[in-house]
Write an enzyme that holds these catalytic residues in place. Structure first.
Site, PDB file in Angstrom:
ATOM      1  N   THR A  43      38.690  40.342  46.749  1.00 52.50           N
ATOM      2  CA  THR A  43      38.638  41.067  45.479  1.00 52.50           C
ATOM      3  C   THR A  43      39.988  41.026  44.772  1.00 52.50           C
ATOM      4  OG1 THR A  43      39.121  43.154  46.627  1.00 52.50           O
ATOM      5  CG2 THR A  43      36.804  42.604  46.253  1.00 52.50           C
ATOM      6  N   ALA A  44      39.956  41.340  43.478  1.00 46.16           N
ATOM      7  CA  ALA A  44      41.155  41.303  42.648  1.00 46.16           C
ATOM      8  C   ALA A  44      41.680  42.711  42.396  1.00 46.16           C
ATOM      9  CB  ALA A  44      40.849  40.604  41.328  1.00 46.16           C
ATOM     10  N   GLN A 103      41.169  29.279  37.653  1.00 44.90           N
ATOM     11  CA  GLN A 103      42.016  28.287  38.302  1.00 44.90           C
ATOM     12  C   GLN A 103      41.962  28.416  39.820  1.00 44.90           C
ATOM     13  OE1 GLN A 103      46.153  28.645  37.290  1.00 44.90           O
ATOM     14  NE2 GLN A 103      46.770  26.804  38.398  1.00 44.90           N
ATOM     15  N   VAL A 104      42.142  29.623  40.322  1.00 45.06           N
ATOM     16  CA  VAL A 104      42.097  29.830  41.771  1.00 45.06           C
ATOM     17  C   VAL A 104      40.666  29.692  42.280  1.00 45.06           C
ATOM     18  CG1 VAL A 104      42.584  31.452  43.643  1.00 45.06           C
ATOM     19  CG2 VAL A 104      44.130  31.307  41.677  1.00 45.06           C
ATOM     20  N   GLU A 120      33.061  35.011  40.851  1.00 48.57           N
ATOM     21  CA  GLU A 120      33.163  35.811  39.627  1.00 48.57           C
ATOM     22  C   GLU A 120      34.544  35.537  39.036  1.00 48.57           C
ATOM     23  OE1 GLU A 120      30.833  37.326  38.247  1.00 48.57           O
ATOM     24  OE2 GLU A 120      29.378  37.885  39.773  1.00 48.57           O
ATOM     25  N   LEU A 121      34.587  34.675  38.013  1.00 52.36           N
ATOM     26  CA  LEU A 121      35.865  34.152  37.541  1.00 52.36           C
ATOM     27  C   LEU A 121      36.158  34.575  36.100  1.00 52.36           C
ATOM     28  CD1 LEU A 121      35.399  30.602  39.127  1.00 52.36           C
ATOM     29  CD2 LEU A 121      36.335  32.662  40.188  1.00 52.36           C
ATOM     30  N   CYS A 165      37.261  42.093  33.448  1.00 56.53           N
ATOM     31  CA  CYS A 165      36.642  40.777  33.321  1.00 56.53           C
ATOM     32  C   CYS A 165      35.772  40.716  32.077  1.00 56.53           C
ATOM     33  CB  CYS A 165      35.817  40.465  34.560  1.00 56.53           C
ATOM     34  SG  CYS A 165      34.649  41.764  34.993  1.00 56.53           S
ATOM     35  N   THR A 166      35.257  41.863  31.649  1.00 59.01           N
ATOM     36  CA  THR A 166      34.362  41.922  30.495  1.00 59.01           C
ATOM     37  C   THR A 166      35.066  42.401  29.224  1.00 59.01           C
ATOM     38  OG1 THR A 166      33.675  44.119  31.263  1.00 59.01           O
ATOM     39  CG2 THR A 166      32.259  42.247  31.853  1.00 59.01           C
ATOM     40  N   ALA A 203      28.746  47.547  32.896  1.00 60.92           N
ATOM     41  CA  ALA A 203      27.516  46.908  33.365  1.00 60.92           C
ATOM     42  C   ALA A 203      26.779  47.870  34.279  1.00 60.92           C
ATOM     43  CB  ALA A 203      27.832  45.615  34.114  1.00 60.92           C
TER      44      ALA A 203
END
Length: 539
Positions: free
Chosen positions: A192-193, A277-278, A296-297, A330-331, A490
């Site tokens: 996870t980020a 990229q990663v 999930e990029l 991300c959104t 979401a």
């Protein structure tokens, strides 16, 4: 979409220096926020000045030591000892053994365990939310809301545990039955980020568990304390129910740990949230071993407001989606397309709304806008603003680093760029909103789709025909296609994910559970005959 933390974001100390670091004089140790009285609540989450970052039924860690920092003031919070490769090997082995026990438990009973995890999280929701706010930097209400999302996913997964399964299909042959059987994959790796250190893990963890898998989690190094605190809560539930702790394992670490998971054939599914990229590198490593990945990029999301749009919906939607989490979702909306007849009015009203945003310490409940996560993110913001100016853009609001302790930048609005300017097609994880004029539906639908990412999108209109064209094959090519609501946010009941360079993965609701299982097609002959193809008969 979500960015992995870079090595610059943490202070790394070799393991050989571990004892010296952890035996600092009390005067030096007191500089950690965890020692300050106002942060004493961190100890209620089981955290202390030196924390072990490996859990596989017991706590440990023999890797490097990192210090995590508060983005609001760049003060050190506490230290974490990460996993070594030996720790990783031990954890994989224990997780695989734990799977033999977990897979034999009926799905509804697994769902009951997940429900208990949700209840345990609910009891700590305020503390965990404060920790997310402290270590990640998002405002307090968002930190609490993120933990609530994990709780909600646990409730959803508990119900889902009684419904997963495949259909029984009509067989062409008499005396035969045709059916689908779904079984767990085994070990699900979850990377996870930093920006959603609780919720994204929860989406994966809850669904993976009820489908019969065990989990190995590697969170972002810069939010290691969140990973440890969440794992401690889960570990207590497993212990209370006499289950192996390695069902939900943790290995804190950096890129080396992520690479090991991507290349490891024992990891049956790798869920990765991070940059495109990663993510591409991860996908290639997993594909090289014919493994499964859930990606999930990146997201370069757009809102389109037509001439008939309700501006009372457009304005708060654009504001919320652009500056929420300081533009690090991300959104997050990064492109705002306004019909030429409403462009100037909307921009003026947005500027006025931006001027009223309350900025400050993210754990202050009256604050609406916090810092970026790292100093590196601030540098990327500055670079993007300068590139936008060079490419013909005009900064009509913000555009500067704020004179404030921590990683604060001004929420920014840029106009005057062409829709396909290079900086517009580059996702910058910061609160920069590019605003454009458009003339008609055909061109703006094309502009929405021309970026490489395909995560979230939304239009604002009252035209029913236009709405269904937007939802149709020539409309938005994103995984999330909204109408009259923001791009961000979401519901857990729907599958979350995007197309193209966003990775194609789906998490959370709908039939996303299928990504965590393997499907078998089963033909059962319950007769005494054996009809063969092409009428072949044995004499």
């Amino acid at each position: 979409m979500l960015r992995l933390a870079r090595p610059l974001c943490v202070q790394t100390v070799k393991a050989s220096k571990l004892s010296r670091l952890w035996s600092r004089p009390a005067a030096l140790m007191s500089t950690l926020l965890i020692h300050h009285p106002q942060y004493a609540w961190l100890q209620d989450l089981g955290l202390r000045e030196d924390n072990e970052g490996v859990f596989n039924g017991s706590w440990g860690g023999r890797g490097e030591v990192i210090t995590t920092y508060c983005p609001a003031n760049n003060e050190p919070i506490a230290r974490v000892r990460q996993a070594s490769m030996k720790d990783y090997e031990e954890t994989i082995g224990k997780a695989k053994k734990a799977w033999n026990i977990w897979a034999d438990i009926p799905a509804p009973k697994r769902g009951e365990i997940v429900r208990k995890i949700g209840d345990a999280l609910r009891e700590k929701i305020q503390l965990l939310g404060r920790l997310v706010s402290l270590e990640m930097g998002k405002i307090l209400v968002e930190g609490i809301g993120e933990v609530q999302e994990y709780v909600d996913v646990c409730d959803y997964a508990a119900g889902l545990s009684r419904m997963i399964g495949g259909p029984t299909l009509p067989s062409e042959r008499p005396g035969h039955a045709l059916m689908e059987q779904w079984n767990p994959l085994g070990l699900v790796g979850i990377i996870t980020a930093f920006n959603f250190p609780v919720a994204v893990f929860g989406w994966n963890n809850a669904i993976a568990l009820i489908t019969g898998n065990v989990c190995l989690w590697k969170g972002a190094p810069t939010t290691s304390l969140v990973s440890i605190a969440v794992t401690k809560i889960i570990a207590k539930v497993l212990e209370d129910n006499l289950l192996p702790g390695a069902i939900c394992s943790l290995t804190c670490g950096g890129a080396d740990m992520g690479t090991a998971m991507a290349r490891d054939e024992r990891v049956n599914l790798l869920s990765f949230t991070g940059s495109t990229q990663v993510g591409k590198q991860v996908a290639l490593m997993v594909q090289e071993r014919f493994g499964k990945s859930l990606l999930e990029l990146g997201g370069n999301n757009a809102i389109i407001a037509f001439e008939d749009a309700d501006l009372s919906l457009v304005l708060p939607s654009a504001l919320f989606a652009a500056v929420g989490t300081a533009g690090q979702r991300c959104t997050t909306v990064r492109r705002l397309f306004l019909h030429e007849s409403i462009h100037d009015e909307v921009v003026d009203r947005l500027k006025n709304a931006y001027s009223q945003i309350r900025v400050g310490n993210p754990w202050d409940p009256n604050i609406l806008y916090g810092p970026l996560h790292t100093k590196q993110a601030v540098s990327m913001f500055v670079q993007a603003v300068e590139e936008a100016k060079k490419e013909g853009g005009t900064v009509v609001y913000g555009g500067k680093v704020m004179d404030h302790p921590g990683n604060y930048v001004e929420p920014t609005i840029v106009t005057g760029l062409v829709h396909d300017a290079p900086i517009v097609h580059k996702e910058t994880f910061a609160p920069i909103l590019y605003v454009f004029k458009f003339k008609n539906e055909e061109e703006v639908f094309e502009w929405n789709n021309e970026v490489k990412q395909g995560l979230s999108s939304s239009i604002f209109t009252k035209d029913l025909g236009r709405i269904f064209r937007w939802l149709g094959p020539k409309g938005s090519d994103c995984g999330i296609v909204n109408v009259n609501i923001p791009t961000s946010g979401a519901e857990i009941g729907g599958a979350f994910g995007g197309e193209k360079h966003t990775g194609g993965g789906r998490e959370s609701g709908s039939d996303a559970w299928k990504q965590y299982m393997r499907r078998s097609t089963c033909t059962i002959n319950y007769s005494t005959a054996l009809p063969l193809a092409q009428g072949i008969k044995f004499q």
